[in-house]
Design a protein around this motif. Structure first.
Motif, short mmCIF file in Angstrom:
data_model
loop_
_atom_site.label_atom_id
_atom_site.label_comp_id
_atom_site.label_asym_id
_atom_site.label_seq_id
_atom_site.Cartn_x
_atom_site.Cartn_y
_atom_site.Cartn_z
N GLY A 58 0.78 -1.23 0.00
CA GLY A 58 0.00 0.00 0.00
C GLY A 58 0.81 1.27 0.00
N GLY A 59 2.12 1.19 0.08
CA GLY A 59 2.96 2.37 0.19
C GLY A 59 2.93 3.27 -1.03
N LEU A 60 3.09 2.69 -2.19
CA LEU A 60 3.10 3.49 -3.42
C LEU A 60 1.76 4.20 -3.61
CD1 LEU A 60 4.44 4.51 -5.97
CD2 LEU A 60 3.74 2.40 -7.10
N PHE A 61 0.68 3.48 -3.40
CA PHE A 61 -0.66 4.06 -3.56
C PHE A 61 -0.85 5.24 -2.60
CE2 PHE A 61 -5.21 4.12 -2.41
CZ PHE A 61 -5.73 4.50 -3.64
N GLU A 62 -0.50 5.06 -1.34
CA GLU A 62 -0.66 6.14 -0.36
C GLU A 62 0.27 7.31 -0.66
OE1 GLU A 62 -2.96 6.66 1.92
OE2 GLU A 62 -3.90 4.75 1.41
N ASP A 63 1.47 7.03 -1.17
CA ASP A 63 2.40 8.08 -1.53
C ASP A 63 1.83 8.91 -2.68
OD1 ASP A 63 5.07 9.31 -1.13
OD2 ASP A 63 5.37 8.64 -3.20
N LEU A 64 1.26 8.24 -3.66
CA LEU A 64 0.64 8.96 -4.78
C LEU A 64 -0.54 9.80 -4.31
CD1 LEU A 64 0.79 6.21 -7.55
CD2 LEU A 64 2.11 8.34 -7.46
N LYS A 65 -1.36 9.25 -3.43
CA LYS A 65 -2.49 10.00 -2.89
C LYS A 65 -2.00 11.23 -2.12
CE LYS A 65 -5.46 7.81 -0.43
NZ LYS A 65 -6.24 6.85 0.38
N LEU A 66 -0.96 11.05 -1.31
CA LEU A 66 -0.41 12.18 -0.56
C LEU A 66 0.12 13.24 -1.51
CD1 LEU A 66 0.45 13.46 2.17
CD2 LEU A 66 2.58 12.20 1.95
N GLY A 67 0.86 12.81 -2.52
CA GLY A 67 1.44 13.75 -3.47
C GLY A 67 0.40 14.49 -4.29
N LEU A 68 -0.55 13.75 -4.85
CA LEU A 68 -1.54 14.38 -5.72
C LEU A 68 -2.61 15.14 -4.95
CD1 LEU A 68 -1.97 11.52 -8.33
CD2 LEU A 68 -0.71 13.65 -8.61
N GLY A 69 -3.02 14.62 -3.81
CA GLY A 69 -4.11 15.24 -3.07
C GLY A 69 -3.70 16.30 -2.10
N THR A 70 -2.51 16.19 -1.55
CA THR A 70 -2.09 17.11 -0.50
C THR A 70 -0.97 18.04 -0.97
OG1 THR A 70 -2.67 15.45 1.16
CG2 THR A 70 -1.24 17.24 1.88
N VAL A 71 0.04 17.49 -1.59
CA VAL A 71 1.21 18.28 -1.96
C VAL A 71 1.01 19.06 -3.25
CG1 VAL A 71 3.66 18.14 -2.52
CG2 VAL A 71 2.73 16.72 -0.70
N LEU A 72 0.47 18.44 -4.29
CA LEU A 72 0.33 19.09 -5.60
C LEU A 72 -0.40 20.43 -5.53
CD1 LEU A 72 1.06 18.80 -8.56
CD2 LEU A 72 -1.12 17.62 -8.91
N PRO A 73 -1.48 20.55 -4.77
CA PRO A 73 -2.14 21.87 -4.71
C PRO A 73 -1.25 22.98 -4.14
CG PRO A 73 -3.62 20.16 -3.92
CD PRO A 73 -2.26 19.53 -4.08
N HIS A 74 -0.17 22.61 -3.47
CA HIS A 74 0.75 23.59 -2.88
C HIS A 74 2.08 23.64 -3.64
CE1 HIS A 74 -1.83 24.08 0.66
NE2 HIS A 74 -2.07 22.80 0.51
N HIS A 75 2.07 23.22 -4.87
CA HIS A 75 3.27 23.10 -5.71
C HIS A 75 4.15 24.34 -5.65
CE1 HIS A 75 5.44 22.93 -9.60
NE2 HIS A 75 5.44 21.63 -9.37
N SER A 76 3.56 25.51 -5.76
CA SER A 76 4.35 26.75 -5.81
C SER A 76 4.97 27.12 -4.46
CB SER A 76 3.50 27.90 -6.33
OG SER A 76 2.44 28.16 -5.43
N ALA A 77 4.53 26.51 -3.37
CA ALA A 77 5.09 26.82 -2.05
C ALA A 77 6.46 26.20 -1.85
CB ALA A 77 4.14 26.34 -0.95
N PHE A 78 6.78 25.16 -2.61
CA PHE A 78 8.06 24.47 -2.44
C PHE A 78 9.18 25.33 -2.99
CE2 PHE A 78 5.10 21.16 -1.78
CZ PHE A 78 5.71 20.27 -0.92
N LYS A 79 10.08 25.76 -2.11
CA LYS A 79 11.17 26.65 -2.50
C LYS A 79 12.51 25.93 -2.59
CE LYS A 79 8.34 30.02 -2.65
NZ LYS A 79 7.70 30.28 -3.91
N ARG A 80 12.82 25.08 -1.59
CA ARG A 80 14.11 24.39 -1.58
C ARG A 80 13.92 22.98 -1.05
NH1 ARG A 80 18.88 27.95 0.65
NH2 ARG A 80 19.97 26.95 -1.03
N ILE A 81 14.49 22.02 -1.76
CA ILE A 81 14.45 20.62 -1.35
C ILE A 81 15.86 20.07 -1.41
CG2 ILE A 81 13.54 18.32 -1.85
CD1 ILE A 81 11.20 19.77 -3.32
N ALA A 82 16.31 19.54 -0.29
CA ALA A 82 17.62 18.88 -0.23
C ALA A 82 17.37 17.40 0.04
CB ALA A 82 18.48 19.49 0.88
N VAL A 83 17.88 16.56 -0.83
CA VAL A 83 17.77 15.11 -0.65
C VAL A 83 19.15 14.60 -0.28
CG1 VAL A 83 17.16 12.92 -1.73
CG2 VAL A 83 15.86 14.99 -2.29
N VAL A 84 19.20 13.82 0.81
CA VAL A 84 20.47 13.34 1.35
C VAL A 84 20.46 11.81 1.30
CG1 VAL A 84 22.01 13.40 3.34
CG2 VAL A 84 20.49 15.35 2.89
N SER A 85 21.39 11.26 0.50
CA SER A 85 21.44 9.80 0.36
C SER A 85 22.75 9.38 -0.28
CB SER A 85 20.27 9.32 -0.51
OG SER A 85 20.35 7.93 -0.72
#
Length: 118
Positions: A58-85
């Motif tokens: 269920g992880g991928l499905f929930e991640d897509l729901k979170l991204g499309l339903g919650t994060v996408l409407p706030h797309h322009s608010a994202f200013k800086r993203i640092a990924v560490v790996s």
């Protein structure tokens, strides 16, 4: 597992993912994601732990729901993203998908976490 990282600079949300992410874990993280989106300028440091294995049941499905339903409407608010790996596939994937990622994206190695926080 998804956990919020302590000791982040003001205005920065730190997240660490490890193990295999199931749908339940992503649903449990949703309130924290919504809280992070209450500002007009979202800054994130995401640490992908060495033991991260991807999505579980269920992880991928929930991640897509979170991204499309919650994060996408706030797309322009994202200013800086640092990924560490240290996982090579993370850098390759992000370079390929960078055009879809809002704001400024930077990739760091695990030993560069302090620099990523900046």
């Amino acid at each position: 597992m998804i956990e919020l990282l302590p000791d982040m600079p003001k205005g920065v949300t730190g997240v660490r993912v490890s193990g295999r992410l199931g749908g339940d874990e992503i649903r449990e993280f949703k309130p924290a994601a919504k809280e992070m989106l209450q500002t007009d300028e979202v800054r994130i440091v995401e640490v992908i732990a060495p033991d991260y294995e991807g999505f579980g049941p269920g992880g991928l499905f929930e991640d897509l729901k979170l991204g499309l339903g919650t994060v996408l409407p706030h797309h322009s608010a994202f200013k800086r993203i640092a990924v560490v790996s240290d996982k090579p596939w993370v850098a390759h994937t992000l370079h390929a998908l960078a055009w879809m990622i809002p704001g400024e994206l930077a990739i760091f190695k695990l030993d560069e976490l302090e620099r990523a926080k900046e």
